[in-house]
Design a protein around this motif. Structure first.
Motif, PDB file in Angstrom:
ATOM      1  N   UNK A  22      -3.893   2.988   1.345  1.00  0.00           N
ATOM      2  CA  UNK A  22      -3.401   2.673   0.010  1.00  0.00           C
ATOM      3  C   UNK A  22      -3.018   3.957  -0.708  1.00  0.00           C
ATOM      4  N   UNK A  23      -2.247   3.823  -1.762  1.00  0.00           N
ATOM      5  CA  UNK A  23      -1.845   4.966  -2.571  1.00  0.00           C
ATOM      6  C   UNK A  23      -0.470   5.484  -2.177  1.00  0.00           C
ATOM      7  N   UNK A  24       0.100   6.353  -3.026  1.00  0.00           N
ATOM      8  CA  UNK A  24       1.450   6.848  -2.810  1.00  0.00           C
ATOM      9  C   UNK A  24       1.552   7.947  -1.751  1.00  0.00           C
ATOM     10  N   UNK A  25       0.459   8.646  -1.491  1.00  0.00           N
ATOM     11  CA  UNK A  25       0.519   9.760  -0.544  1.00  0.00           C
ATOM     12  C   UNK A  25       1.227  10.956  -1.145  1.00  0.00           C
ATOM     13  N   UNK A  26       1.550  11.929  -0.307  1.00  0.00           N
ATOM     14  CA  UNK A  26       2.117  13.183  -0.777  1.00  0.00           C
ATOM     15  C   UNK A  26       3.598  13.153  -1.047  1.00  0.00           C
TER      16      UNK A  26
END
Length: 119
Positions: A22-26
């Motif tokens: 999950x999450x947008x990452x880099x």
């Protein structure tokens, strides 16, 4: 290979969802290792009256159609459903998914990295 044993590298070009993460990452085009074990095959039909749909089951139109604790993942172009695998019934079919157990995307941009963990 940069991923730890048993993991695969998910190549992305436009911020696609990484299975189990999950999450947008880099960055929108950053690639991440992911674990294929535990992923559930997408199933289900297109029943507008369906309720209490399990994880990776569709086709849902809202969270209200999913079993307790699950959310309806809305997609328009065959996006990956967190925790699920397979093409499903159609490119714009939506599926219930479980947000618990998803791992936050982390890491830097190191071309020489090896033995990377999932997400």
């Amino acid at each position: 290979a940069q991923c730890a044993a048993g993991l695969l590298c998910f190549q992305r070009s436009d911020n696609e969802t990484i299975p189990g993460c999950k999450g947008p990452g880099g960055g929108r085009d950053w690639d991440y290792c992911y674990n294929t074990s535990g992923l559930v095959e997408l199933t289900g039909g297109n029943d507008d009256g369906a309720t209490d749909l399990a994880a990776c089951t569709g086709e849902c139109d809202s969270d209200a159609q999913c079993a307790a604790g699950l959310l309806c993942f809305q997609r328009s172009d065959n996006e990956t459903i967190p925790g699920c695998k397979g093409p499903g019934g159609g490119r714009d079919w939506d599926y219930c998914y479980n947000t618990s157990g998803l791992v936050e995307l982390t890491g830097g941009n190191d071309d020489g990295a090896t033995d990377l963990a999932a997400c």
